[in-house]
Design an enzyme around this catalytic site. Sequence first.
Site, PDB file in Angstrom:
ATOM      1  N   GLU A 173     101.471  71.046 -66.902  1.00 28.52           N
ATOM      2  CA  GLU A 173     101.859  70.044 -67.727  1.00 28.52           C
ATOM      3  C   GLU A 173     103.037  69.196 -66.653  1.00 28.52           C
ATOM      4  O   GLU A 173     103.002  67.873 -66.713  1.00 28.52           O
ATOM      5  CB  GLU A 173     102.990  70.584 -68.770  1.00 28.52           C
ATOM      6  CG  GLU A 173     102.078  71.101 -70.025  1.00 28.52           C
ATOM      7  CD  GLU A 173     102.552  72.270 -70.886  1.00 28.52           C
ATOM      8  OE1 GLU A 173     103.734  72.659 -70.463  1.00 28.52           O
ATOM      9  OE2 GLU A 173     101.713  73.037 -71.580  1.00 28.52           O
ATOM     10  N   GLU A 192      95.148  79.126 -65.375  1.00 30.37           N
ATOM     11  CA  GLU A 192      95.373  78.307 -66.736  1.00 30.37           C
ATOM     12  C   GLU A 192      94.488  77.348 -67.070  1.00 30.37           C
ATOM     13  O   GLU A 192      94.752  76.190 -66.647  1.00 30.37           O
ATOM     14  CB  GLU A 192      96.659  77.893 -67.103  1.00 30.37           C
ATOM     15  CG  GLU A 192      97.825  78.956 -66.800  1.00 30.37           C
ATOM     16  CD  GLU A 192      99.020  78.792 -67.576  1.00 30.37           C
ATOM     17  OE1 GLU A 192      99.678  79.630 -68.479  1.00 30.37           O
ATOM     18  OE2 GLU A 192      99.746  77.679 -67.469  1.00 30.37           O
ATOM     19  N   ASN A 200     106.464  81.996 -71.181  1.00 31.73           N
ATOM     20  CA  ASN A 200     106.998  80.454 -70.657  1.00 31.73           C
ATOM     21  C   ASN A 200     107.239  79.808 -71.904  1.00 31.73           C
ATOM     22  O   ASN A 200     106.360  79.259 -72.775  1.00 31.73           O
ATOM     23  CB  ASN A 200     105.804  79.823 -69.913  1.00 31.73           C
ATOM     24  CG  ASN A 200     106.076  78.396 -69.565  1.00 31.73           C
ATOM     25  OD1 ASN A 200     107.232  77.878 -69.827  1.00 31.73           O
ATOM     26  ND2 ASN A 200     104.919  77.426 -69.237  1.00 31.73           N
ATOM     27  N   TRP A 201     108.562  79.694 -72.088  1.00 27.96           N
ATOM     28  CA  TRP A 201     108.883  79.022 -73.359  1.00 27.96           C
ATOM     29  C   TRP A 201     109.023  77.603 -73.447  1.00 27.96           C
ATOM     30  O   TRP A 201     109.242  76.988 -74.495  1.00 27.96           O
ATOM     31  CB  TRP A 201     110.611  79.739 -73.524  1.00 27.96           C
ATOM     32  CG  TRP A 201     110.552  81.104 -73.710  1.00 27.96           C
ATOM     33  CD1 TRP A 201     109.481  81.860 -73.609  1.00 27.96           C
ATOM     34  CD2 TRP A 201     111.798  81.735 -74.232  1.00 27.96           C
ATOM     35  NE1 TRP A 201     110.413  83.073 -74.101  1.00 27.96           N
ATOM     36  CE2 TRP A 201     111.568  83.033 -74.145  1.00 27.96           C
ATOM     37  CE3 TRP A 201     113.303  81.167 -74.293  1.00 27.96           C
ATOM     38  CZ2 TRP A 201     112.644  83.915 -74.477  1.00 27.96           C
ATOM     39  CZ3 TRP A 201     114.160  82.153 -74.423  1.00 27.96           C
ATOM     40  CH2 TRP A 201     114.038  83.532 -74.742  1.00 27.96           C
ATOM     41  N   LYS A 202     108.347  77.021 -72.237  1.00 27.97           N
ATOM     42  CA  LYS A 202     108.434  75.608 -72.168  1.00 27.97           C
ATOM     43  C   LYS A 202     109.843  74.773 -72.705  1.00 27.97           C
ATOM     44  O   LYS A 202     110.852  75.411 -72.315  1.00 27.97           O
ATOM     45  CB  LYS A 202     107.165  75.109 -72.777  1.00 27.97           C
ATOM     46  CG  LYS A 202     106.058  75.854 -72.301  1.00 27.97           C
ATOM     47  CD  LYS A 202     104.622  75.152 -72.593  1.00 27.97           C
ATOM     48  CE  LYS A 202     103.387  76.045 -72.201  1.00 27.97           C
ATOM     49  NZ  LYS A 202     102.180  75.425 -72.731  1.00 27.97           N
ATOM     50  N   GLY A 237      97.499  75.752 -75.154  1.00 25.68           N
ATOM     51  CA  GLY A 237      98.198  75.110 -76.681  1.00 25.68           C
ATOM     52  C   GLY A 237      97.312  74.600 -77.508  1.00 25.68           C
ATOM     53  O   GLY A 237      97.404  74.000 -78.393  1.00 25.68           O
ATOM     54  N   SER A 267      96.535  79.940 -74.754  1.00 18.16           N
ATOM     55  CA  SER A 267      96.230  80.534 -75.942  1.00 18.16           C
ATOM     56  C   SER A 267      96.164  82.084 -75.853  1.00 18.16           C
ATOM     57  O   SER A 267      95.255  82.592 -76.643  1.00 18.16           O
ATOM     58  CB  SER A 267      95.131  80.081 -76.588  1.00 18.16           C
ATOM     59  OG  SER A 267      95.151  78.419 -76.624  1.00 18.16           O
ATOM     60  N   HIS A 311     102.852  74.138 -62.873  1.00 14.09           N
ATOM     61  CA  HIS A 311     102.281  74.196 -64.144  1.00 14.09           C
ATOM     62  C   HIS A 311     101.393  72.772 -64.631  1.00 14.09           C
ATOM     63  O   HIS A 311     101.878  71.619 -64.034  1.00 14.09           O
ATOM     64  CB  HIS A 311     103.228  74.328 -65.273  1.00 14.09           C
ATOM     65  CG  HIS A 311     102.688  74.826 -66.560  1.00 14.09           C
ATOM     66  ND1 HIS A 311     102.048  73.759 -67.309  1.00 14.09           N
ATOM     67  CD2 HIS A 311     102.641  75.903 -67.213  1.00 14.09           C
ATOM     68  CE1 HIS A 311     101.824  74.365 -68.617  1.00 14.09           C
ATOM     69  NE2 HIS A 311     102.010  75.821 -68.475  1.00 14.09           N
ATOM     70  N   GLY A 348     102.293  81.084 -73.694  1.00 11.81           N
ATOM     71  CA  GLY A 348     103.108  80.024 -74.031  1.00 11.81           C
ATOM     72  C   GLY A 348     103.559  80.343 -75.429  1.00 11.81           C
ATOM     73  O   GLY A 348     104.718  80.824 -75.566  1.00 11.81           O
ATOM     74  N   GLY A 349     102.883  79.418 -76.343  1.00 10.64           N
ATOM     75  CA  GLY A 349     103.425  79.729 -77.903  1.00 10.64           C
ATOM     76  C   GLY A 349     103.435  81.021 -78.239  1.00 10.64           C
ATOM     77  O   GLY A 349     104.591  81.196 -78.943  1.00 10.64           O
TER      78      GLY A 349
HETATM   79  P1  13P Z   1      99.769  78.629 -74.638  1.00  8.39           P
HETATM   80  O1  13P Z   1      99.671  80.080 -74.616  1.00  8.39           O
HETATM   81  O2  13P Z   1     100.906  77.930 -75.774  1.00  8.39           O
HETATM   82  O3  13P Z   1      98.316  78.079 -74.870  1.00  8.39           O
HETATM   83  O4  13P Z   1     100.389  78.051 -73.113  1.00  8.39           O
HETATM   84  C1  13P Z   1      99.683  78.392 -72.059  1.00  8.39           C
HETATM   85  C2  13P Z   1     100.851  78.133 -71.239  1.00  8.39           C
HETATM   86  O5  13P Z   1     100.739  76.900 -70.499  1.00  8.39           O
HETATM   87  C3  13P Z   1     101.675  79.116 -70.354  1.00  8.39           C
HETATM   88  O6  13P Z   1     102.261  78.714 -69.376  1.00  8.39           O
END
Ligand code: 13P
Length: 257
Positions: free
Chosen positions: A103, A173, A11-13, A179, A219, A101, A240-241
């Site tokens: 967010e 999640e 997920n590149w956000k 994050g 994470s 998600h 994510g990251g």
């Molecule tokens: P991180 O891997 O950066 O913690 O993000 C997780 C996430 O929200 C994937 O959708």
Amino acid sequence: MSDRKDLIVGNWKMNTTHLEAIQMVQKLFYRLAATDHERVEVVVGPPFTSLRSIQTVIEADNMPIGLAAQNVYWESEGAFTGEVSPPMLAALHVNHVIVGHSERRAYFGETEETVNKRVKATLAHEMKPILCVGETLDQREADQTEEVLVTQVSGGLQGVTPEDVAASAIAYEPVWAIGTGRHADADTAGVGCGLVRSTVAGSHGEEAAAGIRILYGGSVNAGNIKDFMAKRDIDGALVGGASLDPDTFAAVVRYWV
Ligand code: 13P
């Protein structure tokens, strides 16, 4: 071992221009050269603005990489300024849509009802939802994790057929692990994913629960993925990251190497 295929989704956000996205997917393709794609399904989820570019690159080189969108609206067309519809995504050969998600729930007013509409619209256009669920730190500390997961899983999948549920994915999640660098330990993640699966069994039956892929997210990195994947109810990860660096993401995908 189940016969569910591993699913690792990046997920590149809200990161990367389309030029950067093209470079990232090309690098990822080279890094995945020796990967057993029978064992793992690899998917990237760039911003909307990069979907077309990445689709072109993936198809030109026949890359074994799937495409996910990070959101979708539920109507097919019309006066909904700023929204992107399921047919628009399906026309770009998007395979998966990340829905609900945390967010989006926290910053953009997603509710159980709108999440459910997005799930159904995704399925109606032959794409697979990745329904995101998870408790906040406050909810965990108040012992509400189970209640939150049951509400979000059953709310998100309401009115979906067992066959469609079996073909879908849910990402557990925990919000406090996203994050933050503070991932859930593998046992906690395994329990959460098990709870998600038993909720699906209760609402849609054992077959749906046996088919649906449940991912852990929060994470995830190259150092911890193996522990998560060892858990019976964890079929993959929503990353994510660590998905923004092709070397790292390739190492996550190839967690058994
Ligand atoms: P991180 O891997 O950066 O913690 O993000 C997780 C996430 O929200 C994937 O959708």
